[in-house]
Scaffold this motif. Structure first.
Motif, PDB file in Angstrom:
ATOM      1  N   VAL A  69      11.136   6.737  -5.866  1.00 25.49           N
ATOM      2  CA  VAL A  69      11.657   6.849  -5.654  1.00 25.49           C
ATOM      3  C   VAL A  69      13.391   5.420  -6.320  1.00 25.49           C
ATOM      4  CG1 VAL A  69      11.978   8.003  -3.632  1.00 25.49           C
ATOM      5  CG2 VAL A  69      10.998   5.277  -3.198  1.00 25.49           C
ATOM      6  N   ASP A  70      14.016   5.760  -6.619  1.00 23.62           N
ATOM      7  CA  ASP A  70      14.824   4.701  -6.688  1.00 23.62           C
ATOM      8  C   ASP A  70      14.983   3.710  -6.432  1.00 23.62           C
ATOM      9  OD1 ASP A  70      14.483   6.122 -10.184  1.00 23.62           O
ATOM     10  OD2 ASP A  70      16.595   7.576  -8.990  1.00 23.62           O
ATOM     11  N   SER A 102      11.370  12.527   0.200  1.00 18.14           N
ATOM     12  CA  SER A 102      10.883  12.284   1.775  1.00 18.14           C
ATOM     13  C   SER A 102       9.283  11.576   1.009  1.00 18.14           C
ATOM     14  CB  SER A 102      10.147  13.517   2.087  1.00 18.14           C
ATOM     15  OG  SER A 102       8.628  13.324   3.229  1.00 18.14           O
ATOM     16  N   VAL A 103       8.902  10.014   1.717  1.00 15.16           N
ATOM     17  CA  VAL A 103       8.249   9.566   1.573  1.00 15.16           C
ATOM     18  C   VAL A 103       7.545   8.376   2.760  1.00 15.16           C
ATOM     19  CG1 VAL A 103       7.474   7.267   0.413  1.00 15.16           C
ATOM     20  CG2 VAL A 103       8.843   8.600  -0.827  1.00 15.16           C
ATOM     21  N   ALA A 104       6.242   8.779   2.973  1.00 13.36           N
ATOM     22  CA  ALA A 104       6.216   7.752   4.620  1.00 13.36           C
ATOM     23  C   ALA A 104       6.202   6.505   4.042  1.00 13.36           C
ATOM     24  CB  ALA A 104       4.880   8.380   4.446  1.00 13.36           C
ATOM     25  N   TRP A 105       6.652   5.887   5.594  1.00  9.36           N
ATOM     26  CA  TRP A 105       6.934   4.077   5.779  1.00  9.36           C
ATOM     27  C   TRP A 105       6.060   3.703   4.623  1.00  9.36           C
ATOM     28  CZ3 TRP A 105      10.565   1.095   5.130  1.00  9.36           C
ATOM     29  CH2 TRP A 105      11.263   0.507   6.028  1.00  9.36           C
ATOM     30  N   GLY A 106       4.537   4.117   5.810  1.00 14.37           N
ATOM     31  CA  GLY A 106       3.457   3.465   5.604  1.00 14.37           C
ATOM     32  C   GLY A 106       3.214   2.996   3.730  1.00 14.37           C
ATOM     33  N   GLU A 107       3.461   4.219   2.708  1.00 16.41           N
ATOM     34  CA  GLU A 107       3.474   4.148   1.241  1.00 16.41           C
ATOM     35  C   GLU A 107       5.022   4.118  -0.033  1.00 16.41           C
ATOM     36  OE1 GLU A 107       3.095   8.609   0.666  1.00 16.41           O
ATOM     37  OE2 GLU A 107       0.813   8.278   1.944  1.00 16.41           O
ATOM     38  N   LEU A 108       5.556   3.335   1.577  1.00 12.21           N
ATOM     39  CA  LEU A 108       6.950   3.442   0.526  1.00 12.21           C
ATOM     40  C   LEU A 108       7.149   2.406  -0.228  1.00 12.21           C
ATOM     41  CD1 LEU A 108      10.232   4.138  -0.075  1.00 12.21           C
ATOM     42  CD2 LEU A 108      10.839   2.948   2.469  1.00 12.21           C
ATOM     43  N   TYR A 109       6.788   1.357  -0.323  1.00 13.03           N
ATOM     44  CA  TYR A 109       6.062  -0.491  -0.799  1.00 13.03           C
ATOM     45  C   TYR A 109       5.484   0.552  -2.503  1.00 13.03           C
ATOM     46  CZ  TYR A 109       4.893  -4.477  -3.091  1.00 13.03           C
ATOM     47  OH  TYR A 109       4.731  -5.005  -3.746  1.00 13.03           O
ATOM     48  N   GLN A 110       4.629   1.431  -2.681  1.00 10.76           N
ATOM     49  CA  GLN A 110       4.353   1.568  -3.788  1.00 10.76           C
ATOM     50  C   GLN A 110       5.419   2.798  -4.351  1.00 10.76           C
ATOM     51  OE1 GLN A 110       0.244   3.312  -3.242  1.00 10.76           O
ATOM     52  NE2 GLN A 110      -0.354   3.337  -5.357  1.00 10.76           N
ATOM     53  N   THR A 154      -1.313   0.712  16.306  1.00  2.49           N
ATOM     54  CA  THR A 154      -2.722   1.263  16.468  1.00  2.49           C
ATOM     55  C   THR A 154      -3.061   3.067  16.626  1.00  2.49           C
ATOM     56  OG1 THR A 154      -3.030  -0.180  18.680  1.00  2.49           O
ATOM     57  CG2 THR A 154      -3.716  -0.709  16.547  1.00  2.49           C
ATOM     58  N   ILE A 155      -2.571   3.276  17.754  1.00  2.25           N
ATOM     59  CA  ILE A 155      -2.571   4.678  17.598  1.00  2.25           C
ATOM     60  C   ILE A 155      -1.656   5.032  17.476  1.00  2.25           C
ATOM     61  CG2 ILE A 155      -3.823   4.406  20.304  1.00  2.25           C
ATOM     62  CD1 ILE A 155      -0.829   4.857  21.612  1.00  2.25           C
ATOM     63  N   GLY A 156      -0.620   4.975  16.197  1.00  3.07           N
ATOM     64  CA  GLY A 156       0.181   6.248  15.708  1.00  3.07           C
ATOM     65  C   GLY A 156       0.958   4.769  14.967  1.00  3.07           C
ATOM     66  N   THR A 157       0.862   5.350  13.381  1.00  3.38           N
ATOM     67  CA  THR A 157       2.232   4.912  12.849  1.00  3.38           C
ATOM     68  C   THR A 157       3.302   5.882  12.283  1.00  3.38           C
ATOM     69  OG1 THR A 157       1.005   5.216  10.945  1.00  3.38           O
ATOM     70  CG2 THR A 157       0.938   3.038  11.689  1.00  3.38           C
ATOM     71  N   GLU A 158       3.140   6.918  12.845  1.00  2.00           N
ATOM     72  CA  GLU A 158       4.388   8.134  12.790  1.00  2.00           C
ATOM     73  C   GLU A 158       4.953   8.372  14.200  1.00  2.00           C
ATOM     74  OE1 GLU A 158       5.602   9.307  10.349  1.00  2.00           O
ATOM     75  OE2 GLU A 158       3.880   8.148   8.749  1.00  2.00           O
ATOM     76  N   GLU A 159       5.654   8.437  14.018  1.00  2.00           N
ATOM     77  CA  GLU A 159       7.253   8.330  15.329  1.00  2.00           C
ATOM     78  C   GLU A 159       6.554   9.959  16.249  1.00  2.00           C
ATOM     79  OE1 GLU A 159      10.366   7.299  16.195  1.00  2.00           O
ATOM     80  OE2 GLU A 159      10.243   5.817  13.803  1.00  2.00           O
ATOM     81  N   ALA A 160       6.312  10.799  15.357  1.00  2.00           N
ATOM     82  CA  ALA A 160       5.772  12.034  15.596  1.00  2.00           C
ATOM     83  C   ALA A 160       4.032  12.643  16.854  1.00  2.00           C
ATOM     84  CB  ALA A 160       5.681  13.253  13.861  1.00  2.00           C
ATOM     85  N   GLU A 161       3.558  11.832  15.637  1.00  2.00           N
ATOM     86  CA  GLU A 161       2.588  11.203  16.721  1.00  2.00           C
ATOM     87  C   GLU A 161       2.416  10.499  17.949  1.00  2.00           C
ATOM     88  OE1 GLU A 161      -1.338   9.306  14.836  1.00  2.00           O
ATOM     89  OE2 GLU A 161       0.414   8.910  12.845  1.00  2.00           O
ATOM     90  N   LEU A 162       3.247   9.817  18.279  1.00  2.00           N
ATOM     91  CA  LEU A 162       3.549   9.461  19.423  1.00  2.00           C
ATOM     92  C   LEU A 162       3.949   9.945  19.982  1.00  2.00           C
ATOM     93  CD1 LEU A 162       4.889   5.626  18.799  1.00  2.00           C
ATOM     94  CD2 LEU A 162       2.317   6.457  19.098  1.00  2.00           C
TER      95      LEU A 162
END
Length: 343
Positions: free
Chosen positions: A220-221, A205-213, A80-88
């Motif tokens: 990506v394969d 490179s694909v963001a984790w939150g966008e990987l399903y799509q 809730t205050i960051g889904t990217e580890e760089a933010e944390l």
């Protein structure tokens, strides 16, 4: 006479108000516990409430609050205050968070390159090997490096794991040659990237939150991660994620960190409670992860994913010279040797 009565009433009211404003630190303290109470904001980047990260931080919260009789309040944030580890990492440095969980790859962005040792593919061959290393001399040395290189911005509270990572993609992989030309969501620089390039894939490179799509839409394969993480996100139910090959290339390490400068400002009793709570969080997170690995592997099977094992030796043969190369560049050759000797 009336003047004196009015003056007396004013003085009496002022005294009452002053007494109410000096109640031993109620509203002005960090929480209702008193002037020595503190509030700790603890965060990880996963949004699923069933994640082992959440179990670990909730164990930290319960232990810290219980052992301090409420003098320490812990506020847990699940993505809730960051889904990217760089933010944390940045929030930990600036004080927007007090305790965070991050991976070696994101710690290198702070200039502490030595932590990349724990990102080496095929560094560990079992959880027993991993625990021996992080609980022992190598773990202590790495914690000291992190603290010193960060000028005390980061203090190690404990080593967590994010599971053992495997390959999953749009086709079964029976041998290393089957990976040739496959795009894979992974790190696109450094030791991890070089390893995947050497086995024939194209790191993307694909963001984790966008990987399903990205898997669903053929961006990506393939990808790689541990069962509790990619199955919770339903990656195995996409066309490009349903073939799982147990490459076991990474028994992952995660760092539970606190801002060292802030930690030093706590009382000795508070520091002891926090370190004790951290130990309990390590136990809880590892236990949760170990049990979830089998649980989510079974869920993947039930959902129709196809799982196969593979001869890992060809992968290990590629990984070892890459380990040697990067260990020399990072100045951690002695630590790498200690890890190998611990097998």
């Amino acid at each position: 006479m009336r003047k004196y009565l009015v003056l007396f009433a004013v003085l009496l009211l002022a005294g009452i108000l002053a007494a109410c404003g000096d109640d031993g630190g109620g509203e002005d303290s960090e929480s209702s516990g008193g002037e020595d109470s503190i509030k700790i904001v603890a965060a990880h980047n996963q949004t699923d409430p069933e994640n082992p990260y959440q179990d670990g931080l909730l164990a930290f919260k319960e232990a810290a609050e219980s052992e301090s009789d409420g003098q320490i309040e812990v506020e847990v944030h699940a993505g809730t205050i960051g889904t990217e580890e760089a933010e944390l990492v940045e929030k930990l440095k600036t004080g927007a968070a007090d305790v965070v969980l991050v991976s070696p790859g994101f710690m290198t962005s702070t200039g502490i390159d030595q932590v990349d040792l724990f990102a080496f593919p095929y560094l560990f061959d079992s959880y027993d090997h991993w625990e021996t290393v992080v609980n022992g001399e190598v773990g202590d040395e790495m914690a000291q490096i992190i603290n010193e290189e960060s000028n005390n911005d980061f203090k190690m509270l404990g080593y967590w794991t994010a599971g053992v990572r495997h390959y999953y993609g749009k086709e079964p992989v029976e041998e290393i040659g089957d990976l040739e030309g496959m795009t894979i969501r992974t790190q696109t620089s450094g030791v991890v990237s070089e390893f995947w390039e050497e086995v024939g894939t194209v790191p993307t490179s694909v963001a984790w939150g966008e990987l399903y799509q990205a898997l669903q839409q053929d961006v990506v394969d393939s990808a790689e991660n541990a069962y509790p993480y990619f199955v919770q996100q339903d990656h195995h139910q996409t066309e490009n994620g349903k073939y799982i090959t147990e490459t076991g290339h990474d028994y992952t390490t995660r760092f539970l960190l606190i801002n060292g400068n802030e930690f030093d400002n706590y009382t000795e009793e508070q520091q002891e409670i926090i370190m004790s709570a951290a130990e309990k969080s390590v136990e809880a997170e590892r236990e949760s992860l170990y049990s979830q690995e089998e649980e989510y592997k079974e869920i993947a099977k039930e959902d129709g994913a196809e799982i196969n094992e593979i001869d890992r030796q060809p992968f290990i043969d590629i990984a070892e010279p890459i380990q040697d190369k990067y260990a020399k560049e990072l100045g951690v050759e002695d630590l790498l040797e200690k890890i190998r000797e611990a097998k």
